[in-house]
Scaffold this active site. Structure first.
Site, PDB file in Angstrom:
ATOM      1  CB  SER A  89     -33.011 -13.194  37.393  1.00 20.58           C
ATOM      2  OG  SER A  89     -31.932 -12.765  38.195  1.00 20.58           O
ATOM      3  NE  ARG A  90     -38.685 -18.074  39.925  1.00 19.94           N
ATOM      4  CZ  ARG A  90     -37.835 -18.509  40.861  1.00 19.94           C
ATOM      5  NH1 ARG A  90     -36.553 -18.689  40.592  1.00 19.94           N
ATOM      6  NH2 ARG A  90     -38.266 -18.781  42.067  1.00 19.94           N
ATOM      7  CG  LEU A  91     -34.102 -13.786  33.040  1.00 17.84           C
ATOM      8  CD1 LEU A  91     -33.024 -12.736  32.855  1.00 17.84           C
ATOM      9  CD2 LEU A  91     -35.328 -13.456  32.172  1.00 17.84           C
TER      10      LEU A  91
END
Ligand code: FMN
Length: 220
Positions: free
Chosen positions: A190-192
């Protein structure tokens, strides 16, 4: 030209904790590079080298890392090339590596110095003869009329050095980037992503002790 549609990748291979760089970020970078080599990735030592010219215009190209140790990162090139001239004018650079299969990026920034003649000689002597001759034949980054002209130049240097060792051209050699900032990036879901930035705060001695680095987690 249409939009660049490419499926999004979810990154889930690994994770990066701030503690992992406790022994010094260069050691972690070296471990990541060794893992990229061990994983048989294509050109694992290829990095983007960014420089600026006297007018502050950025430029970038790929080079192969030929050393990564407690001093920093080493590559070799023609010092009269575009990048060589830029480094003579502005002796600082950034290096970026991306190992897609490991979902890792590394960024280094810092001042750049020329490697000693002894070190450049030793590396040059270990290169294949064809590459040694190429270093003499090519005025890297200068225009040339056609391929045939380049091949004539190679034939000339083959004749010139026939039957003897090829010495290192005086304008060819290594550079060392001594990092003052190192960022390790590990892709996450999730692009984290995990990002750890290490900034050298311990003075500019030649040895990078872990105690000399400020270590921070950055937002993705
Ligand atoms: C995979 C790869 C590795 C390269 N390795 C080097 C290198 O180690 N040294 C070098 O001078 N050029 C290398 N090059 C060529 C450079 O990208 C560049 O074309 C050349 O150095 C001239 O750059 P300049 O005009 O900015 O000086 C490599 C290119 C690629 C694609």
């Amino acid at each position: 030209m249409g939009p660049l549609d490419h499926p999004r990748e979810e990154y889930r291979v690994g994770a990066l904790e701030v503690d992992e760089v406790a022994d010094g970020p260069l050691q972690t970078v070296r471990r990541w590079l060794d893992e990229a080599i061990a994983a048989d990735l294509p050109e694992p030592t290829a990095v983007t080298l960014a420089t600026v010219d006297v007018d502050g215009r950025p430029d970038a190209r790929i080079v192969l890392l030929r050393g990564l140790d407690a001093r920093g990162a080493v590559w070799y090139t023609n010092r009269r090339s575009t990048k060589g001239r830029q480094l003579a004018a502005v002796p600082a650079a950034a290096l970026v590596a991306f190992w897609p299969q490991l979902e890792r990026q590394v960024r280094l920034q810092g001042p750049v110095t020329e490697l000693s003649d002894e070190e450049s000689d030793a590396y040059f002597a270990a290169r294949p003869r064809g590459s040694q001759l190429g270093a003499w034949a090519s005025e890297q980054s200068e225009p040339i009329a056609d391929r045939a002209a380049l091949e004539r130049r190679v034939a000339e240097v083959e004749d010139r050095f026939a039957g003897r060792d090829v010495p290192r051209p005086p304008h060819w050699g290594g550079y060392l980037l001594t990092p003052t900032s190192i960022e390790l990036w590990q892709g996450r879901a999730s692009r984290l992503h995990d990002r750890v930035r290490c900034t050298w705060v311990g003075g500019d001695g030649p040895r990078h002790r872990p105690a000399g680095w400020r270590v921070e987690r950055l937002q993705p």
